[in-house]
Write an enzyme that holds these catalytic residues in place. Structure first.
Site, PDB file in Angstrom:
ATOM      1  N   ARG A 430       0.840  -1.192   0.000  1.00  0.00           N
ATOM      2  CA  ARG A 430       0.000   0.000   0.000  1.00  0.00           C
ATOM      3  C   ARG A 430       0.877   1.245   0.000  1.00  0.00           C
ATOM      4  O   ARG A 430       1.852   1.331   0.748  1.00  0.00           O
ATOM      5  CB  ARG A 430      -0.931   0.022   1.223  1.00  0.00           C
ATOM      6  N   GLU A 459      -1.992   7.793  -5.334  1.00  0.00           N
ATOM      7  CA  GLU A 459      -2.134   7.223  -6.672  1.00  0.00           C
ATOM      8  C   GLU A 459      -3.536   7.328  -7.251  1.00  0.00           C
ATOM      9  O   GLU A 459      -3.722   7.215  -8.461  1.00  0.00           O
ATOM     10  CB  GLU A 459      -1.736   5.743  -6.650  1.00  0.00           C
ATOM     11  N   HIS A 491       0.629  -0.077  -9.849  1.00  0.00           N
ATOM     12  CA  HIS A 491      -0.242  -0.992  -9.099  1.00  0.00           C
ATOM     13  C   HIS A 491      -0.614  -2.217  -9.945  1.00  0.00           C
ATOM     14  O   HIS A 491      -1.788  -2.578 -10.060  1.00  0.00           O
ATOM     15  CB  HIS A 491      -1.506  -0.263  -8.633  1.00  0.00           C
TER      16      HIS A 491
END
Length: 533
Positions: A430, A459, A491
């Site tokens: 994370r 993000e 990601h």
């Protein structure tokens, strides 16, 4: 009613949204029913689940509406908790719906049209207040005795309809029950938020197969929007039974309230993490929230190793040079061995355990940190140490923890002074585990030799979107992208065929289980924590 009191009441009525344009006859009739009340801060006007005796018109001050977050909410359960629990417990487990202020604001009007209505929320004063109360029975009698005023009230309310009103709820019900395949009780409609190309490409054929399955006698209708779930897009879910969300969708208390009013009762998170879902609010609004607890932990662990190799062997720089026909070697391409290094893994859940085994294969000294130690990691050769020791001793440090209040900004300015000089930092978990500004200071000072990151704390505005033709305005993101010691991906650690297949299958199973009656804590992949005393 005394003349000056009635004048005050009329003045307040004229400040309301819907009565301001009413006839003098209606305003006068309502003013006759109004009783003034002055309260101190903390005064409770009505408790959630209690019969509504009056509606409230604010003259001055602020009122708060809250809902209690309890297991399997029902009126008896809520009333019991409100009367038996301490104020501290009630405050801790209550969700603020809104704070209402402004002269002429009205609370509880809709409940006053029918006898026996109960309060949707607890209403308390947040400050010293002046309000006016209108008894529900007297209000109903006035309407019954004056049909012309009843018609006028209905006309005025029609102009001021809101998402929580019974009128709009009925409209939404009609939306759900229109069309050839909707509303017969054998269909569940799902709106999929943040649906980028891969989502539709993988979910559409899977839904078709799901609907041909003879094991269930209902149809799943899934529709898609590229918008992310948030305060401004929650209303898109009107007419749906459930929403399907991803890591950058936001389901805070305000969103939960909107979804609940629209008739949505399931949030199916197509990911393992759910830190952007307010589970306390979900419980308060009787929402079922489920997730995909595991898809391919190998995918994320292997991506962490890929990032490490890319950083320490300068793969990005080497690839760019070779593509430009530059085949020279110099210190800019100098890497380092993994063998013999001290590798730290913070977080040894499923992904961390797999990563531990991979790294031990490189011949490293493995140290780990987790509040819950894994016997599997110990048996494989890992050693658990304190948080301070893993931060100060690691040549390579992997962050594999979930994002919790205790793990937020694990890497920060204070941590920088403890890190081993020249450490390589890898994060595929994370983004907010790292304070980005502190990270950049660490790289620039040479404390951190290299970074591999698949996540970024801010993000949500950028990831899963094409920004190649637009201007990025986030200075921290620009700094990360511009530093040759930092390798960044968007990601994608989870993004393998095996993982996506598992995400799709489990998400559809989650919807199926909900449709079959496994709701709340009874859902096999429920992610709302059990309420603690």
């Amino acid at each position: 009613m005394a003349s000056n009191k009635k004048d005050r009441a009329i003045s307040v009525l004229k400040a309301t949204t819907w009565v301001s344009s009413a006839s003098a006859e209606l305003i006068d009739a309502l003013a006759e029913l109004m009783t003034p009340l002055e309260t101190d801060s903390g005064y409770t006007f009505i408790e959630e689940g209690s019969p509504m005796q009056s509606f409230i018109i604010i003259e001055d001050g602020t009122l708060a509406r809250t809902k209690l977050s309890v297991e399997e909410p029902s009126i008896p359960t809520i009333q019991s908790a409100l009367h038996s629990r301490s104020k501290e417990w009630i405050d801790k487990n209550s969700v603020l719906i809104d704070a209402i202020s402004g002269r002429g604001r009205i609370i509880g009007l809709m409940h006053s049209f029918q006898e026996g209505g109960v309060s949707y929320a607890t209403v308390t004063s947040q400050s010293s207040t002046k309000v006016w109360l209108v008894a529900g029975d007297e209000f109903r009698n006035m309407l019954l005795n004056h049909p012309n005023l009843m018609l006028e009230v209905m006309a005025l309310l029609a102009k001021d309809v809101r998402s929580g009103s019974k009128s709009l709820r009925r409209l939404l019900y009609n939306i759900k029950t229109s069309g050839s395949d909707i509303g017969n009780g054998d269909t569940i409609r799902v709106l999929c938020y943040d649906a980028t190309t891969w989502v539709e490409e993988n979910f559409r054929p899977a839904v078709e197969v799901f609907n041909k399955n003879a094991e269930h006698d209902f149809k799943l209708v899934m529709e898609y929007t590229t918008e992310r779930l948030g305060v401004n897009s929650a209303t898109y879910a009107a007419g749906y039974d459930a929403v399907c969300t991803f890591v950058n969708d936001s389901a805070n208390a305000d969103v939960m309230q909107t979804l609940s009013r629209l008739g949505v009762s399931l949030i199916a998170q197509r990911a393992a993490g759910f830190d952007r879902i307010d589970t306390k609010a979900a419980r308060a609004y009787n929402m079922t929230v489920c997730r995909v607890p595991a898809y391919s932990p190998y995918a994320v662990a292997e991506m962490a190793v890929a990032l490490l190799m890319t950083v320490i062997r300068k793969i990005t720089t080497a690839s760019i040079r070779v593509n430009m026909a530059n085949f020279t070697l110099d210190s800019g391409l100098m890497g380092m061995d993994i063998f013999g290094k001290t590798v730290g893994i913070m977080g040894t859940g499923k992904i961390g355990q797999i990563l531990s085994k991979i790294m031990l294969g490189f011949g490293v000294r493995l140290i780990c940190y987790d509040v819950s130690e894994s016997e599997e990691v110990k048996d494989a050769g890992g050693t658990y140490v304190s948080k301070d020791e893993i931060i100060s001793s690691s040549d390579i440090l992997f962050l594999m923890m979930p994002l919790l209040p205790a793990t937020y900004h694990t890497i920060n300015d204070e941590t920088l002074s403890k890190l081993k000089k020249g450490v390589v930092l890898i994060n595929t978990s994370r983004g907010a585990l790292i304070d980005t500004k502190a990270l950049l200071r660490g790289v620039r000072s040479g404390i951190i030799a290299g970074v591999g990151m698949d996540v970024y704390e801010n993000e949500e505005e950028y990831f899963f979107q094409d920004w190649s033709g637009r201007t990025i305005t986030d200075p921290d993101l620009l700094a990360l992208l511009g530093d040759h010691n930092i390798v960044m991906t968007a990601h994608q650690a989870f993004f393998t065929k095996e993982a996506v297949d598992k995400i799709v299958a489990t998400t559809l199973e989650n919807v199926r289980d909900y449709k079959l009656g496994l709701t709340g804590n009874n859902h096999p992949n429920n992610c709302i924590p059990v309420l603690k005393d």
